[in-house]
Write an enzyme that holds these catalytic residues in place. Structure first.
Site, PDB file in Angstrom:
ATOM      1  N   GLU A  50       8.611  -4.524  -8.953  1.00 31.01           N
ATOM      2  CA  GLU A  50       8.223  -5.739  -8.240  1.00 31.01           C
ATOM      3  C   GLU A  50       7.488  -6.722  -9.144  1.00 31.01           C
ATOM      4  O   GLU A  50       6.897  -7.693  -8.661  1.00 31.01           O
ATOM      5  CB  GLU A  50       7.359  -5.377  -7.022  1.00 31.01           C
ATOM      6  CG  GLU A  50       8.119  -4.572  -5.981  1.00 31.01           C
ATOM      7  CD  GLU A  50       7.281  -4.191  -4.774  1.00 31.01           C
ATOM      8  OE1 GLU A  50       6.111  -4.617  -4.717  1.00 31.01           O
ATOM      9  OE2 GLU A  50       7.788  -3.474  -3.893  1.00 31.01           O
TER      10      GLU A  50
ATOM     11  N   ASP B 208      10.478   5.074   1.264  1.00 30.81           N
ATOM     12  CA  ASP B 208       9.608   4.242   0.435  1.00 30.81           C
ATOM     13  C   ASP B 208       8.926   5.022  -0.687  1.00 30.81           C
ATOM     14  O   ASP B 208       8.769   6.241  -0.616  1.00 30.81           O
ATOM     15  CB  ASP B 208       8.534   3.617   1.341  1.00 30.81           C
ATOM     16  CG  ASP B 208       8.054   2.264   0.847  1.00 30.81           C
ATOM     17  OD1 ASP B 208       8.343   1.896  -0.297  1.00 30.81           O
ATOM     18  OD2 ASP B 208       7.389   1.573   1.637  1.00 30.81           O
TER      19      ASP B 208
ATOM     20  N   GLU C 159      15.120  -2.132  -2.050  1.00 32.11           N
ATOM     21  CA  GLU C 159      14.092  -3.141  -2.296  1.00 32.11           C
ATOM     22  C   GLU C 159      13.925  -3.271  -3.812  1.00 32.11           C
ATOM     23  O   GLU C 159      14.838  -3.683  -4.499  1.00 32.11           O
ATOM     24  CB  GLU C 159      12.783  -2.762  -1.598  1.00 32.11           C
ATOM     25  CG  GLU C 159      11.758  -3.870  -1.592  1.00 32.11           C
ATOM     26  CD  GLU C 159      10.338  -3.348  -1.522  1.00 32.11           C
ATOM     27  OE1 GLU C 159       9.468  -4.091  -1.058  1.00 32.11           O
ATOM     28  OE2 GLU C 159      10.080  -2.211  -1.944  1.00 32.11           O
TER      29      GLU C 159
ATOM     30  N   GLU D  22       6.884  -9.515   1.053  1.00 29.47           N
ATOM     31  CA  GLU D  22       5.698  -8.714   1.362  1.00 29.47           C
ATOM     32  C   GLU D  22       4.562  -8.998   0.377  1.00 29.47           C
ATOM     33  O   GLU D  22       3.405  -8.700   0.660  1.00 29.47           O
ATOM     34  CB  GLU D  22       6.038  -7.225   1.364  1.00 29.47           C
ATOM     35  CG  GLU D  22       6.314  -6.628  -0.002  1.00 29.47           C
ATOM     36  CD  GLU D  22       6.478  -5.113   0.042  1.00 29.47           C
ATOM     37  OE1 GLU D  22       6.800  -4.587   1.112  1.00 29.47           O
ATOM     38  OE2 GLU D  22       6.279  -4.474  -0.999  1.00 29.47           O
TER      39      GLU D  22
END
Length: 654
Positions: free
Chosen positions: A170, A409, A458, A464
């Site tokens: 990310e 996750d 993801e 988010e």
């Protein structure tokens, strides 16, 4: 050698024994079908190759090898045979994120070497790929892999750089001069995008990743890049309720079958940024689906409670909102009203994160599944990967309950063990007709086509991240992360702010960028499950936006990038049946960006009605300002559209 013979397929053209070629060190060339892209292989102490476009060197003096415990495949190679084939294939992916039908045309070259191995190259009109194939007895330990590329000029590298092999993928994109990427700088996960500062750009990633670690790249300090791979973990220790830490690793990166094909390393090569968005290279190189009847897999949109903290409010909310039965029924009612297929029940639906069999009594999952069926809305349940690993029989239980999908996750690794975990999970889930959305995940690498119940990943700087997710970074996603496969970005914010005034937190979550930028993401971004991240209360209050969002499909028959400039702007048209949608997004560098759209993709002689959303006159300051308009449009029309900074443009044509 049976595997090597099998993989070459039919229509083989023998070009003779290679000892003469090897002795002279002459290049062995493979051209793309249109003749523009070429890979030239030279055999010496190593297997060298160079890639060019229109005779312009793009990547030079590259080399490849596979280091085994007791051998190195590619060292002092002795060529036995050289075979060239032409491939023509029609691929119909079940979850069609770009095209319902993909034509794959390529030229193939198989170099078979002494020592029971081969290297296969493929040349497409939009790129080059290669892979190792081995035919060894028993198991083998792969100590490392040599993926080495060299840049003939000072290129600009668009990278997502990591602090180590454990990462949620990310990080923000960094933009690095190739000559300044040093050996001790941070490495980068795939994909990476190379701007050669000529007309060509090169997107690097991998496909058909199985029983092998994912590849990272690191700088050489001499204007090049090397592959880097996590070692295979051997022992684990506790690391909270949702992960494990590696306490002992092997000295190898993979222990695997001696007879196998290895992952494809590919280079999408184009002079037109639009082709990066439209490319289907991961699909063309992926393993074929092993699910005989995938008709139970239903891509679609999902209402999601986590981002807005399960906090609907207003005169129609006559209950205490939160992670409870009444609130989830409210989400189901909202989804039912707008034809949204799913709701996601994130962390908190179970009594504990480690026990997937005991629901939170305040939530009553079984009642919600029953209620959802009445309303034609199904349930997706969130889980940690560790809980799934410790309870692999949960898919049977969830199927009995009526759960349709799981959001798993925090994997945050791509070593061989974790790559195998992904495949075990989707295989087991498929037995019980459950689809999977991986979060904290590495990039798509082909497993989603082998098991189409893997409908999204993801591993992206998504919504988010709130204020640190901004359009100047997100504008790279259609050209990089989403260009290699599905991406769960979780769009849909109804509170919108320009970055200099951003201030928000859950339950009043907000997005950087304009309202229309958020609408456009549903068209531009690709995911088999597409979230509606915001509060149903706000969607009800902005019904024109909600009606547009929920009319956008999640799978497509055709994709056509209309305007594309990496890091600046992306405008994409997509067709489902006879309806077209257009989404446009831009960065924050211009107060207003104007581009011209050509509608020649429409059927000629027909008049269409286009309903579109544009940034309002004050959107560069008040990001929630927008206009909804309608006009008639024909195939020979051209119109100029404007997008505010961090803005967008979105349309439906029917």
């Amino acid at each position: 050698m049976n595997l090597i013979k099998k993989i070459t397929g039919c229509c083989i053209l023998y070009l003779g024994l290679s000892t003469h070629l090897h002795a002279q060190g002459k290049p062995i060339d493979l051209l793309s079908p249109n003749g523009e892209i070429k890979v030239s292989v030279t055999l010496g102490d190593k297997i060298y190759y160079s890639i060019s476009g229109n005779n312009q060197d793009l990547l030079t003096k590259n080399h490849l090898a596979l280091m085994l415990k007791d051998d190195t495949l590619g060292k002092d190679p002795k060529l036995i045979s050289l075979r060239k084939t032409k491939g023509e294939e029609i691929i119909k992916p079940y979850v069609s994120l770009k095209f319902s039908t993909v034509k794959s045309n390529y030229n193939d070259m198989l170099l078979t070497f002494k020592g029971n191995y081969a290297v296969e190259f493929r040349a497409f009109d939009d790129g080059i790929a290669y892979r190792f194939i081995s035919a060894k007895n028993g198991e083998m330990e792969v100590m490392n892999e040599d993926f080495s590329i060299n840049f003939p000029g000072n290129y600009l590298l668009h990278l997502q750089q990591n602090n180590g092999f454990r990462t949620a993928y990310e990080e923000l994109y960094q933009h690095v001069e190739s000559t300044s990427w040093k050996q001790d700088d941070k490495m980068a996960n795939l994909p990476i995008l190379i701007d050669t500062r000529t007309p060509y750009k090169i997107l690097i990633s991998e496909s058909d990743l199985s029983d092998y670690p994912g590849m990272f790249l690191k700088g050489t300090g001499s204007n090049g890049a090397l592959g880097a791979f996590p070692k295979a973990p051997l022992e684990f220790g506790r690391d909270g309720d949702r992960s494990q830490k590696i306490v002992k690793s092997a000295d190898y990166i993979a222990k695997t079958a001696g007879t196998r094909s290895f992952p494809w390393r590919y280079f999408v090569i184009t002079k037109d940024d639009r082709q990066l968005i439209e490319n289907t290279m991961t699909l063309k190189l992926a393993a074929k689906s092993v699910i005989a009847d995938p008709s139970w897999i239903k891509p679609g949109q999902a209402s999601w409670e986590w981002w807005n903290d399960a906090a609907p409010y207003g005169p129609d909310v006559n209950f205490v909102s939160g992670y409870n039965l009444e609130t989830y029924k409210y989400y189901i009612d909202f989804a039912s009203k707008y034809g949204v297929k799913y709701i996601v029940m994130d962390e908190g639906w179970a009594k504990s994160t480690t026990d997937p069999y005991t629901p939170n009594p305040k939530v009553d999952v079984k009642e919600l599944i029953r209620y959802g069926k009445e309303k034609h809305v199904d349930i997706i349940l969130w889980l940690t990967w560790l809980t799934v690993y410790n309870n692999m029989d949960l898919f049977k239980t969830f199927h009995e309950w009526g759960v349709k999908g799981v959001k798993i996750d925090f994997m945050e690794r791509s070593d061989q063990w974790m790559v195998n975990y992904y495949e075990k999970v989707v295989k087991e889930a498929a037995k019980y007709q459950i689809f999977v959305d991986f979060h904290g995940a590495f990039k798509p690498s082909g497993l989603e086509y082998k098991y189409p119940n893997l409908i999204s990943y993801e591993g992206v700087r998504g919504l988010e991240q709130m204020g640190s997710c901004y359009p100047n970074n997100s504008i790279y996603l259609p050209f990089m992360r989403n260009a290699v496969g599905p991406m769960d970005f979780t769009p849909g914010a109804m509170i919108n702010m320009q970055p200099e005034v951003y201030s928000a937190q859950r339950p009043n979550a907000a997005a950087v960028g304009t309202r229309v930028n958020q609408l456009a993401l549903y068209v531009v971004f690709e995911s088999g499950v597409q979230m509606l991240a915001d509060n149903p209360t706000l969607y009800y209050r902005n019904s024109d936006c909600t009606e547009f969002i929920t009319s956008v499909p999640t799978t497509w028959d055709e994709t056509k990038a209309l305007v594309a400039q990496v890091g600046e702007v992306a405008v994409v048209a997509k067709r489902k049946g006879e309806k077209w949608f257009i989404g446009g997004i831009t960065n924050g560098e211009q107060k207003n960006r104007e581009v011209e759209l050509n509608f020649d993709f429409l059927e000629k002689g027909r008049t269409y009605t286009m309903t579109y959303f544009e940034d309002g006159i004050n959107a560069d300051r008040q990001a929630m300002d927008y206009r909804r308009k309608t006009m008639q449009i024909k195939a020979d029309d051209k119109i100029a559209i404007k997008m505010a900074r961090n803005g967008g443009w979105a349309a439906k044509i029917e």
